[in-house]
Design a protein around this motif. Structure first.
Motif, PDB file in Angstrom:
ATOM      1  N   VAL A   1       0.835  -1.201   0.000  1.00 50.13           N
ATOM      2  CA  VAL A   1       0.000   0.000   0.000  1.00 50.13           C
ATOM      3  C   VAL A   1       0.875   1.259   0.000  1.00 50.13           C
ATOM      4  N   LEU A   2       1.950   1.240   0.788  1.00 45.42           N
ATOM      5  CA  LEU A   2       2.860   2.386   0.825  1.00 45.42           C
ATOM      6  C   LEU A   2       3.496   2.637  -0.535  1.00 45.42           C
ATOM      7  N   ILE A   3       3.878   1.544  -1.225  1.00 44.45           N
ATOM      8  CA  ILE A   3       4.501   1.680  -2.553  1.00 44.45           C
ATOM      9  C   ILE A   3       3.493   2.226  -3.558  1.00 44.45           C
ATOM     10  N   LEU A   4       2.275   1.689  -3.543  1.00 49.83           N
ATOM     11  CA  LEU A   4       1.244   2.132  -4.489  1.00 49.83           C
ATOM     12  C   LEU A   4       0.862   3.590  -4.253  1.00 49.83           C
ATOM     13  N   ASN A   5       0.942   4.033  -2.992  1.00 47.88           N
ATOM     14  CA  ASN A   5       0.617   5.425  -2.667  1.00 47.88           C
ATOM     15  C   ASN A   5       1.823   6.342  -2.825  1.00 47.88           C
ATOM     16  N   ASP A   6       2.921   5.766  -3.321  1.00 52.71           N
ATOM     17  CA  ASP A   6       4.158   6.520  -3.545  1.00 52.71           C
ATOM     18  C   ASP A   6       4.723   7.116  -2.246  1.00 52.71           C
ATOM     19  N   SER A   7       4.429   6.439  -1.119  1.00 52.79           N
ATOM     20  CA  SER A   7       4.986   6.872   0.162  1.00 52.79           C
ATOM     21  C   SER A   7       6.401   6.347   0.354  1.00 52.79           C
ATOM     22  N   ILE A   8       6.757   5.328  -0.394  1.00 52.69           N
ATOM     23  CA  ILE A   8       8.111   4.779  -0.364  1.00 52.69           C
ATOM     24  C   ILE A   8       8.392   4.150  -1.723  1.00 52.69           C
ATOM     25  N   LYS A   9       9.609   4.289  -2.201  1.00 50.46           N
ATOM     26  CA  LYS A   9       9.989   3.682  -3.477  1.00 50.46           C
ATOM     27  C   LYS A   9      10.238   2.186  -3.279  1.00 50.46           C
ATOM     28  N   PHE A  10       9.942   1.429  -4.340  1.00 50.02           N
ATOM     29  CA  PHE A  10      10.068  -0.030  -4.223  1.00 50.02           C
ATOM     30  C   PHE A  10      11.481  -0.435  -3.841  1.00 50.02           C
ATOM     31  N   ASP A  11      12.481   0.129  -4.526  1.00 50.27           N
ATOM     32  CA  ASP A  11      13.851  -0.315  -4.264  1.00 50.27           C
ATOM     33  C   ASP A  11      14.279   0.000  -2.832  1.00 50.27           C
ATOM     34  N   LYS A  12      13.849   1.126  -2.293  1.00 53.64           N
ATOM     35  CA  LYS A  12      14.178   1.461  -0.912  1.00 53.64           C
ATOM     36  C   LYS A  12      13.487   0.494   0.052  1.00 53.64           C
ATOM     37  N   ALA A  13      12.231   0.161  -0.235  1.00 53.81           N
ATOM     38  CA  ALA A  13      11.497  -0.784   0.615  1.00 53.81           C
ATOM     39  C   ALA A  13      12.157  -2.159   0.601  1.00 53.81           C
ATOM     40  N   ALA A  14      12.634  -2.571  -0.588  1.00 56.06           N
ATOM     41  CA  ALA A  14      13.288  -3.876  -0.705  1.00 56.06           C
ATOM     42  C   ALA A  14      14.564  -3.916   0.133  1.00 56.06           C
ATOM     43  N   LYS A  15      15.376  -2.853   0.021  1.00 55.75           N
ATOM     44  CA  LYS A  15      16.631  -2.816   0.772  1.00 55.75           C
ATOM     45  C   LYS A  15      16.381  -2.793   2.277  1.00 55.75           C
ATOM     46  N   GLU A  16      15.290  -2.169   2.668  1.00 55.90           N
ATOM     47  CA  GLU A  16      15.025  -2.013   4.099  1.00 55.90           C
ATOM     48  C   GLU A  16      14.276  -3.190   4.706  1.00 55.90           C
ATOM     49  N   PHE A  17      13.367  -3.794   3.942  1.00 51.27           N
ATOM     50  CA  PHE A  17      12.466  -4.769   4.547  1.00 51.27           C
ATOM     51  C   PHE A  17      12.590  -6.201   4.017  1.00 51.27           C
ATOM     52  N   SER A  18      13.185  -6.412   2.832  1.00 56.21           N
ATOM     53  CA  SER A  18      13.190  -7.760   2.252  1.00 56.21           C
ATOM     54  C   SER A  18      14.098  -8.707   3.022  1.00 56.21           C
ATOM     55  N   ASP A  19      13.671  -9.954   3.132  1.00 58.79           N
ATOM     56  CA  ASP A  19      14.468 -10.995   3.781  1.00 58.79           C
ATOM     57  C   ASP A  19      15.284 -11.817   2.781  1.00 58.79           C
ATOM     58  N   ASP A  20      15.244 -11.421   1.509  1.00 56.68           N
ATOM     59  CA  ASP A  20      15.999 -12.174   0.499  1.00 56.68           C
ATOM     60  C   ASP A  20      17.332 -11.475   0.240  1.00 56.68           C
ATOM     61  N   ASP A  21      18.416 -12.088   0.708  1.00 58.57           N
ATOM     62  CA  ASP A  21      19.740 -11.466   0.597  1.00 58.57           C
ATOM     63  C   ASP A  21      20.210 -11.337  -0.849  1.00 58.57           C
ATOM     64  N   GLN A  22      19.756 -12.225  -1.729  1.00 53.01           N
ATOM     65  CA  GLN A  22      20.232 -12.208  -3.106  1.00 53.01           C
ATOM     66  C   GLN A  22      19.721 -11.014  -3.897  1.00 53.01           C
ATOM     67  N   THR A  23      18.540 -10.534  -3.562  1.00 48.88           N
ATOM     68  CA  THR A  23      17.957  -9.448  -4.342  1.00 48.88           C
ATOM     69  C   THR A  23      17.864  -8.115  -3.594  1.00 48.88           C
ATOM     70  N   LYS A  24      17.899  -8.126  -2.285  1.00 48.13           N
ATOM     71  CA  LYS A  24      17.671  -6.871  -1.546  1.00 48.13           C
ATOM     72  C   LYS A  24      18.756  -5.832  -1.818  1.00 48.13           C
ATOM     73  N   SER A  25      20.003  -6.291  -2.023  1.00 45.14           N
ATOM     74  CA  SER A  25      21.091  -5.336  -2.251  1.00 45.14           C
ATOM     75  C   SER A  25      20.928  -4.587  -3.579  1.00 45.14           C
ATOM     76  N   SER A  26      20.198  -5.199  -4.523  1.00 51.12           N
ATOM     77  CA  SER A  26      19.957  -4.551  -5.817  1.00 51.12           C
ATOM     78  C   SER A  26      18.581  -3.909  -5.868  1.00 51.12           C
ATOM     79  N   GLY A  27      18.057  -3.579  -4.707  1.00 57.35           N
ATOM     80  CA  GLY A  27      16.741  -2.946  -4.664  1.00 57.35           C
ATOM     81  C   GLY A  27      15.621  -3.907  -4.947  1.00 57.35           C
ATOM     82  N   GLY A  28      15.892  -5.214  -4.728  1.00 54.81           N
ATOM     83  CA  GLY A  28      14.869  -6.231  -4.935  1.00 54.81           C
ATOM     84  C   GLY A  28      14.830  -6.817  -6.326  1.00 54.81           C
TER      85      GLY A  28
END
Length: 444
Positions: A308-335
């Motif tokens: 919901v935050l991404i769709l409302n443009d409250s946070i960019k996807f790549d920033k959210a991925a780096k901050e919240f994703s549990d996948d180490d392989q993709t989070k460093s590249s913004g998901g």
């Protein structure tokens, strides 16, 4: 020697296809080439050539010569590695051997009995057969890395390479997509963890009372390799296992069994079998606590709020991925997923089918609802996808495919260097090829 250049000097150990049942009828022990103390068997060439045919290659004497050239060159690499003292660690060979063996075993439904019956050999004999192939492949790769480690290309070289391609030979590329993911692993409750630890402690007690470790491992462990190895991990060096597993292995005395140890894979009980310097041989039983339905719901709700935050443009996807994703392989590249060259555009032909079909229901720019799945480490998780962009099928161009063309340019430059290296290196060793293959003209 012209045949070698035609190959582009792609350093592949074509004999690594050991384990294909159709290869068993080939003639063995007929030496067709010698490179110093190393030999090429006719069975190696026939196996490689038949794999080429099976994979859609056109039968020809030229193709057979090309595969013979690869085999001779591999032996030269190994011979020169011995002269130049280029080595690979035994622990690296052991780990690659186990992975290769697991792939072969998978062709027989993970059944050691089926594999042994198919080849008329014990597991240990089969492993011994492929050990030299695995070691040779690693040595060849190491030599290639040493020879080409300083090779780079400039933007001007990339442009020259592309502009030299005839217009009617420019490759046509499949559709490519730019897609990212944010993963949330279901956080297992403390109650579930304690239950798993109790089960492992009970197994530990049974082993201490005399039950066979390997038998219990095959019955209860969730490590897929347990079918073949009974939990025995073989000798490995420092840094080859996850830190918690390694630290406990070095604390134990030979024969001692640990209490449950937590790693990213779950909980283990570990028995040290032997230790020699910085290498150790251990075996383990792995259990992963399963998350409850509430644990999965919590993970889903969390990602839904991020969506919901991404769709409302409250946070960019790549920033959210780096901050919240549990996948180490993709989070460093913004998901974002990456291709072999490190670019974020991935061919649809290379996508995981689950991801492909998820995108098929989405529009470019969309973010999917949370989808449940199992991670590579077999953890229950949920994820959301971001379908950022799509390039339709197209003729390759510098504008749209720079990373790929740069990679092609780099490989071509490495190949030229390897060819020059081979021409020089073959003067340092003895090479003899059976006259039957004079038509290949490999030594000219």
């Amino acid at each position: 020697m012209k045949q070698l250049k035609c190959l582009g000097l792609v350093l592949l150990l074509v004999t690594s296809a050991y384990g294909q049942e159709e290869n068993k009828g080939f003639v063995v022990d007929e030496i067709i080439a010698k490179v110093d103390n190393y030999i090429v068997l006719k069975s190696e060439l026939e196996r490689a050539y038949q794999d080429y045919i099976t994979n859609g290659g056109t039968p020809s004497q030229e193709a057979r010569c090309q595969y013979l050239a690869i085999l001779v060159r591999n032996k030269l690499m190994v011979a020169k590695a011995e002269i130049d003292s280029v080595i690979v660690e035994e622990s690296q060979v052991d780990n690659n051997l186990q992975r290769r063996f697991d792939l072969i075993l998978g062709q027989y439904n993970g059944s050691p009995q089926q594999l042994e019956a198919a080849y008329g050999k014990s597991i240990d004999q089969i492993k011994a057969d492929i050990y030299d192939l695995v070691k040779e492949q690693l040595v060849v790769q190491r030599m290639q890395e040493e020879i080409t480690k300083d090779v780079t290309v400039t933007p001007a070289e990339v442009k020259r390479f592309f502009n030299k391609i005839p217009k009617d030979s420019i490759p046509f590329l499949s559709a490519e997509v730019e897609v990212g993911q944010i993963v949330r692993v279901a956080k297992v409750s403390d109650e579930q963890k304690e239950e798993t630890k109790r089960k492992l402690i009970a197994l530990r007690e049974r082993i201490l009372k005399g039950e066979d470790f390997a038998t219990l491992a095959r019955q209860y462990s969730e490590d897929p390799s347990v079918v073949a190895n009974g939990g025995d991990m073989g000798f490995v060096g420092r840094g080859m296992m996850v830190p918690e597993f390694e630290a406990m292995s070095f604390k134990l005395k030979a024969g001692e069994i640990s209490m449950p140890v937590e790693t990213d894979f779950g909980f283990h009980i570990i028995q040290l079998i032997d230790r020699r310097g910085n290498e150790y041989n251990s075996r383990h039983i792995l259990m992963s606590p399963a998350p409850s339905n509430q644990d999965l719901k919590d993970a889903t709700d969390f990602l839904d709020s991020i969506r919901v935050l991404i769709l409302n443009d409250s946070i960019k996807f790549d920033k959210a991925a780096k901050e919240f994703s549990d996948d180490d392989q993709t989070k460093s590249s913004g998901g974002f997923f990456a291709d072999q060259e490190g670019g974020t555009f991935v061919s649809v032909d290379e996508l995981d089918p689950v991801i492909f079909f998820s995108l098929d229901t989405m529009k470019v720019g969309g973010v999917s609802k949370p989808v449940a799945y199992r991670t590579d480490t077999q953890k229950d998780a949920v994820r959301i996808f971001y379908y950022k962009s799509r390039i339709p099928p197209h003729e390759a161009s510098l504008k749209d495919d720079w990373n790929k063309i740069e990679s092609f340019t780099l490989n071509e430059k490495k190949n030229r260097l390897l060819y020059k290296w081979f021409e020089k290196a073959r003067q340092d060793v003895f090479i003899s090829i059976d006259p039957t293959y004079d038509y290949c003209r490999l030594l000219e």
